[in-house]
Design an enzyme around this catalytic site. Sequence first.
Site, mmCIF file in Angstrom:
data_model
loop_
_atom_site.group_PDB
_atom_site.id
_atom_site.type_symbol
_atom_site.label_atom_id
_atom_site.label_comp_id
_atom_site.label_asym_id
_atom_site.label_seq_id
_atom_site.Cartn_x
_atom_site.Cartn_y
_atom_site.Cartn_z
ATOM 1 N N ALA A 87 0.842 -1.197 0.000
ATOM 2 C CA ALA A 87 0.000 0.000 0.000
ATOM 3 C C ALA A 87 0.880 1.251 0.000
ATOM 4 C CB ALA A 87 -0.906 -0.015 1.228
ATOM 5 N N ASN A 88 0.261 2.426 -0.055
ATOM 6 C CA ASN A 88 0.994 3.684 0.179
ATOM 7 C C ASN A 88 0.119 4.614 1.001
ATOM 8 O OD1 ASN A 88 -0.418 5.726 -1.621
ATOM 9 N ND2 ASN A 88 0.090 4.151 -3.141
ATOM 10 N N ARG A 89 0.677 5.763 1.396
ATOM 11 C CA ARG A 89 0.022 6.617 2.391
ATOM 12 C C ARG A 89 -0.935 7.646 1.813
ATOM 13 N NH1 ARG A 89 2.394 5.472 7.180
ATOM 14 N NH2 ARG A 89 4.591 4.864 7.165
ATOM 15 N N SER A 90 -1.290 7.562 0.527
ATOM 16 C CA SER A 90 -2.244 8.528 -0.019
ATOM 17 C C SER A 90 -3.579 8.432 0.724
ATOM 18 C CB SER A 90 -2.468 8.254 -1.510
ATOM 19 O OG SER A 90 -3.572 9.019 -1.975
ATOM 20 N N ALA B 156 -2.357 8.014 -6.257
ATOM 21 C CA ALA B 156 -0.975 7.550 -6.052
ATOM 22 C C ALA B 156 -0.950 6.079 -6.458
ATOM 23 C CB ALA B 156 -0.577 7.735 -4.592
#
Length: 218
Positions: free
Chosen positions: A33-36, A99
């Site tokens: 995952a990413n932090r968007s 993102a």
Amino acid sequence: ADAKGESGPLAGKHILVTAGPTHEPIDPVRVIANRSSGKQGFAIARAAAAAGARVTLIAGPVSLPTPPGVGRIDVETAVQMRDAVMGALPADAAIMVAAVADWRVEVADSKLKKGKGPPALEWHANPDILAELGEHPDRPGLLVGFAAETNDVVTNAKGKLERKKADWIVANDVSGNVMGGDNNRIHLVSADGVDDWEDLPKSAVAQRLIEKIAESIA
Ligand code: CTP
Ligand code: CA
């Protein structure tokens, strides 16, 4: 539900927005995952609908309510996001705020077990959705990318503008700590040059961007 209904500056226009992160599965229980947070993309979808546009919001996994008057499609992975975007064409403008994960991994059919040790993941490049739109026969009339950069913000954004055949890149200086925050520091990069905006709440960034889009595609 929206104030301006079909009479705003974007009445009759179809606007496509991508927002949030993508999640790339590793096995049935794990993802990359990413932090968007999705906040900026959702604010843009809200502002576009309030300006009278028909809005298709293609959202990765976020915990945000759907803005009034917005048509929302939820996806998980970059490949699903690409398919949803292409399926939503044609559009008068596309604003690619998501993102998108640059890579995905070969997905294990069953849960990876700790006792087998750290897994060797097999990586694949994800499709670049913005770049695919840049070359699409149904390319939206106005193609807007976002770029979150920690250094050489404008130089990197100019490179993305050309590589992805976008019309504008909304370059976001994330050298501070803005991921998930409520403000953005924007440099709008286009063939005409660079427009530096003051530090603004994401809602004001959305408002200003939608006003500029309305002028451009009127
Ligand atoms: N983008 C996309 N599909 C991808 C990657 C990025 O549509 N697979 C879009 C983003 O939504 C954004 C723009 O391209 O509008 C720039 O994304 P960014 O991650 O900054 O660019 P990359 O080309 O992936 O470069 P890097 O991550 O190395 O900075
Ligand atoms: Ca990227």
